[in-house]
Design an enzyme around this catalytic site. Structure first.
Site, PDB file in Angstrom:
ATOM      1  N   ASP A  76      83.889  18.511 118.228  1.00 25.80           N
ATOM      2  CA  ASP A  76      84.700  17.863 117.200  1.00 25.80           C
ATOM      3  C   ASP A  76      83.784  17.091 116.254  1.00 25.80           C
ATOM      4  OD1 ASP A  76      87.703  17.308 116.628  1.00 25.80           O
ATOM      5  OD2 ASP A  76      86.755  15.357 116.370  1.00 25.80           O
ATOM      6  N   ASN A  88      86.855  13.672 104.179  1.00 26.68           N
ATOM      7  CA  ASN A  88      87.827  14.193 103.214  1.00 26.68           C
ATOM      8  C   ASN A  88      88.369  13.084 102.314  1.00 26.68           C
ATOM      9  OD1 ASN A  88      87.778  16.933 103.837  1.00 26.68           O
ATOM     10  ND2 ASN A  88      89.283  16.724 105.476  1.00 26.68           N
ATOM     11  N   ASP A 140      84.926  20.820 103.088  1.00 24.29           N
ATOM     12  CA  ASP A 140      84.751  22.249 103.344  1.00 24.29           C
ATOM     13  C   ASP A 140      83.268  22.611 103.453  1.00 24.29           C
ATOM     14  OD1 ASP A 140      87.462  22.579 103.327  1.00 24.29           O
ATOM     15  OD2 ASP A 140      87.561  23.474 101.314  1.00 24.29           O
ATOM     16  N   GLU A 173      88.693  20.572 112.228  1.00 28.04           N
ATOM     17  CA  GLU A 173      87.280  20.197 112.362  1.00 28.04           C
ATOM     18  C   GLU A 173      86.802  20.441 113.784  1.00 28.04           C
ATOM     19  OE1 GLU A 173      89.542  16.240 112.888  1.00 28.04           O
ATOM     20  OE2 GLU A 173      89.796  18.103 111.782  1.00 28.04           O
TER      21      GLU A 173
END
Length: 317
Positions: A183, A191, A200, A227
């Site tokens: 993770d 973000n 991204d 993610e």
């Protein structure tokens, strides 16, 4: 030249009732059958040009386009002057080969018959091409269905299939394997602070790093969530899994340092990994869902202990 093909292939060619020449796309003759050899009185030319009275480049161009019986204007020399050449590209399985079968038909065969034969060959070739194209389309569609569109690595669907298959093979062959759940730490903040485009790019960079860090051919990496990534390590016990997990953690740490020292702060967003690892050893109970739960528990521990680290659990413990 006959030794360039197998005995079985040569026997098939000799069984054909017409004179036959087998050549490659450049016109180099691989073999001729017994009927053609008889017409040539035992001669075995090295190139198709030796048999052509007309433009050899035009003939080869038509052959490579796989126009099976489109050579009615082609003229042959000597004892072959009363024959028409008609070519067929050789297909092995689903793959076209750079090899062409040139059959020689007597000129006194009715032109109408040649036309019907030509049309039949064209239909056959069209069916073959459509079959190969359909198989390729299906292969691409399957590949796309198993591929994460953003990162280009495998997706959750492919991962689930791999995990089930690995469980089955490991149980049958009694060899260990390990699972890593990965993770990205505080990815939501990336973000929120830098935008989804930057997020991204981070995902793609991490996917590339994970792929490059797995050095064994059988190891598999997939993106299984936003993610979240997963790695499958066949024939790997808990010690090997722990080594790989920490290698991935430190690889990303090193990438962050390199970007900082190279002055790439404006293009590189630092990120760290938390990894939960679980291993299965022969003799223990085994199910893919149980292994996933244990790896997820280990991942939860890694996050609870401060992130940017790996924690290992073993199935059945």
């Amino acid at each position: 030249m006959a030794e360039m093909v197998t005995r079985e292939c040569l026997a098939i060619l000799n069984a054909i009732s017409l004179p036959v020449v087998l050549m490659d796309g450049e016109g180099r003759i691989k073999v001729i059958n017994a009927h053609a050899r008889a017409l040539l009185q035992g001669e075995e030319p090295a190139h198709i040009a030796a048999l052509l009275a007309s433009d050899q480049l035009a003939f080869l161009k038509a052959v490579r386009r796989n126009r099976h019986c489109a050579h009615l204007t082609t003229r042959l020399v000597g004892a072959l002057a009363d024959y028409y050449p008609a070519s067929s590209r050789v297909c092995h399985g689903d793959e076209w080969q750079d090899c062409y079968l040139v059959e020689l038909f007597p000129r006194d065969l009715a032109v109408g018959g040649m036309s019907r034969l030509s049309e039949s060959r064209r239909r056959e070739a069209s069916l073959q091409r459509n079959y190969v194209r359909a198989r390729e389309t299906a292969r691409v569609a399957l590949s796309q269905a198993s591929q994460d569109p953003l990162t280009g690595i495998a997706n959750r669907r492919a991962f689930d299939l791999w995990l089930d298959q690995l469980c089955k093979e490991s149980r049958q062959n009694a060899f260990p394997f390990s699972l890593l759940l990965i993770d990205l730490d505080f990815f939501k903040q990336i973000n929120d602070n830098y935008g989804h485009e930057a997020g991204d790019k981070v995902l793609c960079a991490v996917a590339s790093l994970l792929t490059a860090s797995l050095v064994r051919k059988g190891d598999q990496v997939a993106r299984i969530g936003g993610e979240e990534f997963a790695v499958l390590l066949p024939n790997t016990d808990h010690r090997g899994a722990e080594d790989v997990a920490w290698r991935l953690v430190t690889a990303l740490r090193s990438a962050n340092k390199r970007a900082q020292s190279a002055g790439e702060a404006s293009t590189w967003v630092p990120v760290t990994l938390s990894i939960g690892a679980a291993s299965w050893l022969p003799g223990q109970p085994l199910s893919s869902s149980a292994l996933m739960r244990e790896a997820d528990e280990a991942l939860y521990c890694a996050k609870g202990q401060g992130r940017d680290q790996a924690v290992l659990l073993r199935a059945g413990h």
